[in-house]
Write an enzyme that holds these catalytic residues in place. Structure first.
Site, PDB file in Angstrom:
ATOM      1  N   ASP A  13       7.371   1.965 -11.235  1.00  0.00           N
ATOM      2  CA  ASP A  13       6.776   1.650 -12.543  1.00  0.00           C
ATOM      3  C   ASP A  13       5.665   0.604 -12.453  1.00  0.00           C
ATOM      4  O   ASP A  13       5.438  -0.150 -13.395  1.00  0.00           O
ATOM      5  CB  ASP A  13       7.850   1.147 -13.541  1.00  0.00           C
ATOM      6  CG  ASP A  13       9.050   2.052 -13.581  1.00  0.00           C
ATOM      7  OD1 ASP A  13       8.852   3.273 -13.613  1.00  0.00           O
ATOM      8  OD2 ASP A  13      10.186   1.539 -13.571  1.00  0.00           O
ATOM      9  N   GLU A  14       4.957   0.562 -11.342  1.00  0.00           N
ATOM     10  CA  GLU A  14       3.926  -0.465 -11.160  1.00  0.00           C
ATOM     11  C   GLU A  14       2.614  -0.107 -11.840  1.00  0.00           C
ATOM     12  O   GLU A  14       1.690  -0.920 -11.884  1.00  0.00           O
ATOM     13  CB  GLU A  14       3.642  -0.681  -9.661  1.00  0.00           C
ATOM     14  CG  GLU A  14       4.809  -1.178  -8.830  1.00  0.00           C
ATOM     15  CD  GLU A  14       5.620  -0.037  -8.240  1.00  0.00           C
ATOM     16  OE1 GLU A  14       5.379   1.124  -8.639  1.00  0.00           O
ATOM     17  OE2 GLU A  14       6.490  -0.305  -7.393  1.00  0.00           O
ATOM     18  N   LYS A  16       1.192   3.063 -11.029  1.00  0.00           N
ATOM     19  CA  LYS A  16       0.528   3.912 -10.025  1.00  0.00           C
ATOM     20  C   LYS A  16      -0.255   5.037 -10.678  1.00  0.00           C
ATOM     21  O   LYS A  16      -1.300   5.437 -10.193  1.00  0.00           O
ATOM     22  CB  LYS A  16       1.567   4.552  -9.082  1.00  0.00           C
ATOM     23  CG  LYS A  16       2.304   3.584  -8.217  1.00  0.00           C
ATOM     24  CD  LYS A  16       3.314   4.298  -7.354  1.00  0.00           C
ATOM     25  CE  LYS A  16       4.459   4.904  -8.133  1.00  0.00           C
ATOM     26  NZ  LYS A  16       5.355   3.964  -8.805  1.00  0.00           N
ATOM     27  N   GLY A  40       7.861   8.959 -13.385  1.00  0.00           N
ATOM     28  CA  GLY A  40       7.198   9.200 -14.655  1.00  0.00           C
ATOM     29  C   GLY A  40       5.883   8.453 -14.668  1.00  0.00           C
ATOM     30  O   GLY A  40       5.845   7.248 -14.439  1.00  0.00           O
ATOM     31  N   HIS A  41       4.824   9.174 -14.833  1.00  0.00           N
ATOM     32  CA  HIS A  41       3.502   8.549 -14.883  1.00  0.00           C
ATOM     33  C   HIS A  41       2.950   8.669 -16.286  1.00  0.00           C
ATOM     34  O   HIS A  41       2.899   9.762 -16.836  1.00  0.00           O
ATOM     35  CB  HIS A  41       2.532   9.261 -13.930  1.00  0.00           C
ATOM     36  CG  HIS A  41       2.781   8.954 -12.500  1.00  0.00           C
ATOM     37  ND1 HIS A  41       2.174   9.640 -11.474  1.00  0.00           N
ATOM     38  CD2 HIS A  41       3.563   8.037 -11.930  1.00  0.00           C
ATOM     39  CE1 HIS A  41       2.600   9.134 -10.328  1.00  0.00           C
ATOM     40  NE2 HIS A  41       3.437   8.172 -10.581  1.00  0.00           N
ATOM     41  N   THR A 128      18.552   8.121 -12.442  1.00  0.00           N
ATOM     42  CA  THR A 128      17.905   8.711 -13.615  1.00  0.00           C
ATOM     43  C   THR A 128      18.673   9.953 -14.080  1.00  0.00           C
ATOM     44  O   THR A 128      18.311  10.565 -15.080  1.00  0.00           O
ATOM     45  CB  THR A 128      16.455   9.116 -13.287  1.00  0.00           C
ATOM     46  OG1 THR A 128      16.485  10.038 -12.203  1.00  0.00           O
ATOM     47  CG2 THR A 128      15.608   7.913 -12.910  1.00  0.00           C
ATOM     48  N   THR A 237      16.415   4.995  -4.404  1.00  0.00           N
ATOM     49  CA  THR A 237      16.334   6.429  -4.595  1.00  0.00           C
ATOM     50  C   THR A 237      16.619   7.106  -3.242  1.00  0.00           C
ATOM     51  O   THR A 237      16.938   6.432  -2.258  1.00  0.00           O
ATOM     52  CB  THR A 237      14.980   6.832  -5.236  1.00  0.00           C
ATOM     53  OG1 THR A 237      15.071   8.183  -5.667  1.00  0.00           O
ATOM     54  CG2 THR A 237      13.808   6.640  -4.284  1.00  0.00           C
ATOM     55  N   THR A 298      10.823   7.963 -17.896  1.00  0.00           N
ATOM     56  CA  THR A 298      11.727   9.093 -17.699  1.00  0.00           C
ATOM     57  C   THR A 298      12.991   8.972 -18.536  1.00  0.00           C
ATOM     58  O   THR A 298      13.411   9.917 -19.183  1.00  0.00           O
ATOM     59  CB  THR A 298      12.084   9.209 -16.194  1.00  0.00           C
ATOM     60  OG1 THR A 298      10.864   9.349 -15.477  1.00  0.00           O
ATOM     61  CG2 THR A 298      12.957  10.419 -15.911  1.00  0.00           C
ATOM     62  N   THR A 299      13.589   7.783 -18.549  1.00  0.00           N
ATOM     63  CA  THR A 299      14.884   7.661 -19.226  1.00  0.00           C
ATOM     64  C   THR A 299      14.813   6.814 -20.502  1.00  0.00           C
ATOM     65  O   THR A 299      15.792   6.745 -21.233  1.00  0.00           O
ATOM     66  CB  THR A 299      15.912   6.996 -18.283  1.00  0.00           C
ATOM     67  OG1 THR A 299      15.388   5.720 -17.903  1.00  0.00           O
ATOM     68  CG2 THR A 299      16.170   7.834 -17.055  1.00  0.00           C
ATOM     69  N   GLY A 300      13.691   6.161 -20.732  1.00  0.00           N
ATOM     70  CA  GLY A 300      13.559   5.312 -21.918  1.00  0.00           C
ATOM     71  C   GLY A 300      14.339   4.008 -21.798  1.00  0.00           C
ATOM     72  O   GLY A 300      14.395   3.216 -22.734  1.00  0.00           O
ATOM     73  N   LYS A 329      -1.387  -4.771 -15.039  1.00  0.00           N
ATOM     74  CA  LYS A 329      -0.791  -5.465 -16.191  1.00  0.00           C
ATOM     75  C   LYS A 329      -1.001  -6.978 -16.165  1.00  0.00           C
ATOM     76  O   LYS A 329      -0.128  -7.738 -16.619  1.00  0.00           O
ATOM     77  CB  LYS A 329       0.691  -5.131 -16.290  1.00  0.00           C
ATOM     78  CG  LYS A 329       0.927  -3.655 -16.654  1.00  0.00           C
ATOM     79  CD  LYS A 329       2.338  -3.440 -17.080  1.00  0.00           C
ATOM     80  CE  LYS A 329       2.489  -2.232 -17.971  1.00  0.00           C
ATOM     81  NZ  LYS A 329       3.817  -2.061 -18.513  1.00  0.00           N
ATOM     82  N   ALA A 411      -5.837  -4.402 -13.169  1.00  0.00           N
ATOM     83  CA  ALA A 411      -5.748  -3.714 -14.460  1.00  0.00           C
ATOM     84  C   ALA A 411      -5.520  -4.757 -15.556  1.00  0.00           C
ATOM     85  O   ALA A 411      -4.621  -5.597 -15.449  1.00  0.00           O
ATOM     86  CB  ALA A 411      -4.616  -2.699 -14.439  1.00  0.00           C
TER      87      ALA A 411
HETATM   88  P1  IMP Z   1      17.458   8.376  -8.686  1.00  0.00           P
HETATM   89  O1  IMP Z   1      16.119   8.381  -8.029  1.00  0.00           O
HETATM   90  O2  IMP Z   1      17.493   9.079 -10.004  1.00  0.00           O
HETATM   91  O3  IMP Z   1      18.551   8.820  -7.753  1.00  0.00           O
HETATM   92  O4  IMP Z   1      17.810   6.848  -9.052  1.00  0.00           O
HETATM   93  C1  IMP Z   1      18.041   5.871  -8.035  1.00  0.00           C
HETATM   94  C2  IMP Z   1      17.446   4.525  -8.437  1.00  0.00           C
HETATM   95  O5  IMP Z   1      16.041   4.627  -8.439  1.00  0.00           O
HETATM   96  C3  IMP Z   1      17.851   4.037  -9.836  1.00  0.00           C
HETATM   97  O6  IMP Z   1      17.921   2.628  -9.810  1.00  0.00           O
HETATM   98  C4  IMP Z   1      16.665   4.458 -10.693  1.00  0.00           C
HETATM   99  O7  IMP Z   1      16.537   3.668 -11.846  1.00  0.00           O
HETATM  100  C5  IMP Z   1      15.532   4.210  -9.712  1.00  0.00           C
HETATM  101  N1  IMP Z   1      14.353   5.024  -9.996  1.00  0.00           N
HETATM  102  C6  IMP Z   1      14.154   6.333  -9.722  1.00  0.00           C
HETATM  103  N2  IMP Z   1      12.924   6.729 -10.095  1.00  0.00           N
HETATM  104  C7  IMP Z   1      12.321   5.643 -10.597  1.00  0.00           C
HETATM  105  C8  IMP Z   1      11.006   5.410 -11.107  1.00  0.00           C
HETATM  106  O8  IMP Z   1      10.132   6.278 -11.167  1.00  0.00           O
HETATM  107  N3  IMP Z   1      10.761   4.142 -11.527  1.00  0.00           N
HETATM  108  C9  IMP Z   1      11.675   3.147 -11.431  1.00  0.00           C
HETATM  109  N4  IMP Z   1      12.898   3.320 -10.948  1.00  0.00           N
HETATM  110  C10 IMP Z   1      13.224   4.555 -10.536  1.00  0.00           C
END
Ligand code: IMP
Length: 432
Positions: A13-14, A16, A40-41, A128, A237, A298-300, A329, A411
């Site tokens: 979530d930087e 990118k 999620g971009h 997620t 992840t 992605t998850t809100g 930011k 940015a």
């Molecule tokens: P998974 O990738 O859904 O298996 O989640 C594993 C970990 O990675 C969890 O802590 C998620 O919140 C984190 N995570 C996965 N994708 C993202 C992302 O795009 N941004 C931030 N955290 C993420």
């Protein structure tokens, strides 16, 4: 920038998406190399917001080839949903390509992701819930279903039956019931028609583009501290978001890579569980969350916020060989009287200059911070280095010197145009 990798240098979530979008303008080919629709971009273009989870952000440009590489795990329903949504907004996807070697996220992966989190209870990862981990598990267990399998019904059915022979036992163990292999197979056989036009040899395509002198941009998802090998395991992840992941996830050799751009927020955020030394649970953290609109694409979920962790950023520079930084930011910090940056950790009696090897050190790490003056002037209209308040410039310079890495982008707002591109002589790291 013939071959440039853009990676997240923190916990994802930087920003990118925005930097990739900016660089994609000059690229001919954009490649996603790992992760799936856990990413999620958000890209803001001419005031219009686009949220992409799977398709590379280069798709917003008509003439770019966008490749989903072999290292990505693909949920076909998400892929089709994004294609339809883009088409509905007048954006063509004829230039989209999908590696035949990419693995598919299957219905049982989604069920198992949820079940495994439930089983872990308070030790859960905070995934997620998109089936990402279980899909990679099957890839390495050699039970995975790949994109190319949809081209051969016989193989597809055989592989789904074999996978479900095991998965159904697991699903029963979790009291979820069982899936009918023929039904799942019918569903995936039905995807062939929609998928086939996009299927390609992604490695060949990317390498041919490089041979032809084209610019190829490799777009990382998540971030360094979520890397399965180098992140804060097990709260990570299941793929390699670091720069090396681009080689294995896209089929290009390391010798072909020219630049690695690490994207880092001017502060730090994290979603999901796991240690976070600079986390702020006070009103400063709340303000960062509110001003920075720190809710997951992605998850809100609300993101945890904290001061910039330079020990972790230095580590990201090391494990990915980051050549340039993009600081995003910066505007979110406007108005804070004093800014803290973590330059070392204290773990028990130990003072650590480097990111710790031992998980227990990181779990107990307390940040040791330097304090820098903040600025109060709105920086969103700043177009150049000289436009930025002195304190903002000092903050960026401190990052460059601490990490010994040149800052290339800053940015100052969510829009594409709200980005300061630094000339060579400025934002230089301590070592050249
Ligand atoms: P998974 O990738 O859904 O298996 O989640 C594993 C970990 O990675 C969890 O802590 C998620 O919140 C984190 N995570 C996965 N994708 C993202 C992302 O795009 N941004 C931030 N955290 C993420």
């Amino acid at each position: 920038m013939p071959a440039t990798i853009v990676i997240g240098a923190q916990w994802g979530d930087e920003g990118k998406g925005k930097i990739t979008d900016l660089l994609a303008e000059k690229a001919d080919v954009v490649v996603r190399y790992q992760g799936g629709n856990n990413a999620g971009h958000t890209i803001v273009r001419d005031g219009e917001e686009f949220k992409l989870h799977l398709i590379p952000s280069g798709i917003l440009y008509a003439a770019k080839t966008c490749i989903i590489g072999n290292g990505v795990v693909v949920d076909p329903t998400i892929l089709f949903g994004e294609i339809d949504a883009l088409r509905a907004r007048g954006i063509g996807v004829d230039n989209l390509r999908l590696s035949g070697n990419a693995h598919l996220i299957m219905p049982y992966h989604l069920l198992l992701d949820g079940a495994s989190e439930k089983r872990l209870g308070r030790f859960k990862i905070g995934t997620t819930g998109r089936g990402i981990g279980p899909a990679y598990v099957d890839k390495y267990a050699r039970l995975g279903i790949r994109v190319q399998d949809v081209l051969d019904e016989k193989i597809l059915r055989r592989k789904i039956r074999a996978a479900l022979a095991e998965k159904n036992r697991l699903l029963q163990l979790y009291d979820i019931g069982v899936l009918d292999p023929e039904q799942v197979a019918d569903q995936f056989v039905g995807y062939r028609e929609r998928m086939e036009p996009f299927i390609c040899d992604a490695s060949l395509l990317a390498n041919q583009a490089l041979d032809d002198g084209k610019h190829v941009l490799f777009e990382g998802a998540q971030g360094t501290l979520l890397d399965i090998d180098f992140g804060t395991y097990p709260f990570v992840t299941s793929s390699n978001p670091i720069a090396g992941g681009a080689c294995t996830g896209a089929g290009v050799g390391p010798t072909r890579i020219d630049h690695v751009i690490g994207v880092a927020k001017a502060y730090t955020t994290r979603v999901g569980e796991g240690p976070f030394p600079t986390e702020l649970t006070d009103e400063v953290g709340d303000a960062m969350c509110e001003v920075g609109r720190e809710f997951g694409t992605t998850t809100g979920r609300k993101r945890r916020c904290g001061w910039l962790d330079l020990v972790a950023l230095k580590y990201a520079v090391r494990v990915s060989g980051i050549t340039h930084l993009a600081i995003t930011k910066l505007d979110v910090l406007t108005g804070l009287r004093t800014l803290k940056v973590c330059t070392r950790y204290k773990a028990g009696r130990k003072v650590l200059d480097e990111f710790p090897l031992l998980q227990s050190d990181f779990h107990h790490a307390k940040p040791l911070c330097d304090e820098l003056p903040g600025w109060s002037a709105d920086i969103r209209d700043c177009e150049s280095w000289a436009d930025l308040p002195e304190a903002a410039r000092d903050y960026v310079q401190f990052i460059a010197e601490f990490t010994k890495t040149r800052v290339k982008f800053i940015a100052v707002g969510p829009g594409r145009e709200e980005t300061v591109v630094l000339p060579r002589s400025i934002g230089r790291g301590g070592a050249v």
